[in-house]
Design a protein around this motif. Structure first.
Motif, PDB file in Angstrom:
ATOM      1  N   ALA A   9       0.848  -1.197   0.000  1.00 44.92           N
ATOM      2  CA  ALA A   9       0.000   0.000   0.000  1.00 44.92           C
ATOM      3  C   ALA A   9       0.877   1.237   0.000  1.00 44.92           C
ATOM      4  N   ARG A  10       0.661   2.113  -0.977  1.00 44.75           N
ATOM      5  CA  ARG A  10       1.395   3.371  -1.019  1.00 44.75           C
ATOM      6  C   ARG A  10       0.419   4.525  -1.117  1.00 44.75           C
ATOM      7  N   VAL A  51      -0.298 -12.432   7.728  1.00 42.53           N
ATOM      8  CA  VAL A  51      -0.767 -11.349   6.865  1.00 42.53           C
ATOM      9  C   VAL A  51      -0.108 -10.060   7.331  1.00 42.53           C
ATOM     10  N   VAL A  52       0.529  -9.331   6.399  1.00 43.13           N
ATOM     11  CA  VAL A  52       1.163  -8.062   6.751  1.00 43.13           C
ATOM     12  C   VAL A  52       0.792  -7.001   5.724  1.00 43.13           C
ATOM     13  N   VAL A  53       0.762  -5.755   6.169  1.00 46.79           N
ATOM     14  CA  VAL A  53       0.639  -4.605   5.283  1.00 46.79           C
ATOM     15  C   VAL A  53       2.040  -4.049   5.071  1.00 46.79           C
ATOM     16  N   ALA A  54       2.422  -3.832   3.818  1.00 42.96           N
ATOM     17  CA  ALA A  54       3.746  -3.287   3.487  1.00 42.96           C
ATOM     18  C   ALA A  54       3.562  -1.891   2.910  1.00 42.96           C
ATOM     19  N   THR A  55       4.148  -0.893   3.563  1.00 46.44           N
ATOM     20  CA  THR A  55       3.966   0.487   3.119  1.00 46.44           C
ATOM     21  C   THR A  55       5.227   1.294   3.393  1.00 46.44           C
ATOM     22  N   ASP A  56       5.292   2.479   2.791  1.00 42.09           N
ATOM     23  CA  ASP A  56       6.380   3.414   3.053  1.00 42.09           C
ATOM     24  C   ASP A  56       5.846   4.696   3.686  1.00 42.09           C
ATOM     25  N   THR A  74       8.605  -0.364   4.241  1.00 40.12           N
ATOM     26  CA  THR A  74       9.464  -0.563   3.075  1.00 40.12           C
ATOM     27  C   THR A  74       9.868   0.807   2.537  1.00 40.12           C
ATOM     28  N   SER A  75      10.790   0.815   1.596  1.00 41.58           N
ATOM     29  CA  SER A  75      11.349   2.072   1.114  1.00 41.58           C
ATOM     30  C   SER A  75      10.435   2.751   0.096  1.00 41.58           C
ATOM     31  N   GLU A  76      10.640   4.045  -0.074  1.00 36.02           N
ATOM     32  CA  GLU A  76       9.887   4.805  -1.062  1.00 36.02           C
ATOM     33  C   GLU A  76      10.306   4.471  -2.490  1.00 36.02           C
ATOM     34  N   SER A  77      11.423   3.796  -2.645  1.00 33.35           N
ATOM     35  CA  SER A  77      11.945   3.510  -3.986  1.00 33.35           C
ATOM     36  C   SER A  77      11.238   2.343  -4.664  1.00 33.35           C
ATOM     37  N   CYS A  78      10.386   1.612  -3.957  1.00 33.93           N
ATOM     38  CA  CYS A  78       9.672   0.491  -4.569  1.00 33.93           C
ATOM     39  C   CYS A  78       8.777   1.012  -5.695  1.00 33.93           C
ATOM     40  N   GLY A  79       8.965   0.454  -6.882  1.00 31.28           N
ATOM     41  CA  GLY A  79       8.240   0.953  -8.039  1.00 31.28           C
ATOM     42  C   GLY A  79       6.856   0.378  -8.215  1.00 31.28           C
ATOM     43  N   ASN A  80       6.584  -0.750  -7.579  1.00 29.64           N
ATOM     44  CA  ASN A  80       5.270  -1.379  -7.702  1.00 29.64           C
ATOM     45  C   ASN A  80       5.076  -2.356  -6.543  1.00 29.64           C
ATOM     46  N   GLY A  81       3.923  -3.004  -6.531  1.00 28.82           N
ATOM     47  CA  GLY A  81       3.604  -3.897  -5.433  1.00 28.82           C
ATOM     48  C   GLY A  81       4.507  -5.110  -5.350  1.00 28.82           C
ATOM     49  N   THR A  82       4.939  -5.637  -6.500  1.00 26.71           N
ATOM     50  CA  THR A  82       5.818  -6.805  -6.479  1.00 26.71           C
ATOM     51  C   THR A  82       7.165  -6.449  -5.861  1.00 26.71           C
ATOM     52  N   GLU A  83       7.723  -5.308  -6.217  1.00 25.92           N
ATOM     53  CA  GLU A  83       8.973  -4.871  -5.602  1.00 25.92           C
ATOM     54  C   GLU A  83       8.788  -4.667  -4.098  1.00 25.92           C
ATOM     55  N   ARG A  84       7.629  -4.132  -3.697  1.00 28.85           N
ATOM     56  CA  ARG A  84       7.378  -3.919  -2.267  1.00 28.85           C
ATOM     57  C   ARG A  84       7.248  -5.250  -1.537  1.00 28.85           C
ATOM     58  N   CYS A  85       6.622  -6.241  -2.178  1.00 34.90           N
ATOM     59  CA  CYS A  85       6.534  -7.574  -1.574  1.00 34.90           C
ATOM     60  C   CYS A  85       7.910  -8.193  -1.399  1.00 34.90           C
TER      61      CYS A  85
END
Length: 266
Positions: A9-10, A51-56, A74-85
């Motif tokens: 989630a961003r 279950v976790v929520v991944a956000t910056d 997670t970092s702000e540099s993640c370009g999409n949900g797969t990178e954030r996962c």
């Protein structure tokens, strides 16, 4: 096989800034944020270990923790949900056999979509990534076509070949049918459901690849796998009378709320 669900989630969405915190009112009049409804959908999936929520974003973190979710920053540099996962899995220290990306804009995702997806990946040892597809009824297909005519992206469609191997995903409506369909008629068009299941190695590889030209054009993260020649398994799921739609644009809020009311979802 242990299963982890990550809800990326961003806040800074280009089409809908602040989308995870947008509110949806259910059939009983109860209002909850999109991220809460997505988390509740994830918690209904059987056979999941975590279950976790991944956000910056601190605002999303605060909101998610307030309703009881576990949050991984997670970092702000993640370009999409797969990178954030991928980053979330790394931050958690790994240890899971299957990682599910249940994107935070799909609160209408039935639990059996995810259960069937995990089952499909487990049953196909050659598949590295799997994603659900839902055969469109005329009502959904007409909605896609209306959105495209209005210049909106209403959803993603998928085409696949033998053994369910994905051939392509597009924000255009593919394949071309040249026909009109009644609301309840089944069509040859498949709606791509925005959920993914990955094996850890595929997820780690993805994070190290540059974006390809098709991914850049379509804005669809799963195309990075296809552009690298990595197999993506399309698992057909059944609606069982449930309506499904993702929240892509602000205009989707009343559409989803209407669906929730029709299905009696609180």
């Amino acid at each position: 096989m242990s299963v982890l669900i990550v809800i990326p989630a961003r806040y800074a969405s280009s089409r809908y800034p602040g989308k995870p915190l947008a509110t949806l009112t259910g059939a009983t009049g109860e209002t909850k944020s999109l991220i809460q409804r997505s988390w509740e959908a994830a918690c209904q999936v059987a056979g999941v270990d975590r279950v976790v929520v991944a956000t910056d974003d601190a605002r999303i973190k605060s909101a998610a923790e307030a309703f009881g979710a576990e949050v991984v920053m997670t970092s702000e540099s993640c370009g999409n949900g797969t990178e954030r996962c991928a980053e979330a899995l790394q931050n958690l220290g790994g240890g899971y056999d299957i990682i599910v990306n249940l994107q935070g804009d799909a609160p209408l995702t039935p639990h059996w979509f995810v259960e069937d997806l995990v089952k499909g990946l487990r049953a196909d040892p050659e598949a590295e990534v799997a994603t659900p597809v839902l055969r469109c009824e005329g009502r959904a297909l007409n909605g896609f076509l209306q959105d495209r005519a209005a210049g909106r992206v209403g959803g993603t469609t998928a085409v696949f070949g033998t053994g369910g191997r994905a051939l392509y995903f597009s924000k255009e409506v593919i394949p071309y049918t040249g026909q009109s369909y009644g609301d309840d008629a089944l069509t040859p068009v498949f709606h791509h459901v925005g959920v993914y299941a990955y094996r850890p190695a595929a997820l780690a590889d993805y994070a190290g690849w540059d974006m390809g030209p098709l991914e850049a054009l379509e804005g669809l993260e799963q195309l990075r796998f296809l552009e690298r020649g990595r197999p993506v398994l399309c698992v057909e799921v059944e609606a069982r009378g449930r309506q499904f739609w993702e929240l892509n644009n602000p205009e989707d809020v009343p559409r989803i709320q209407t669906m929730m009311a029709e299905m009696g979802m609180a």
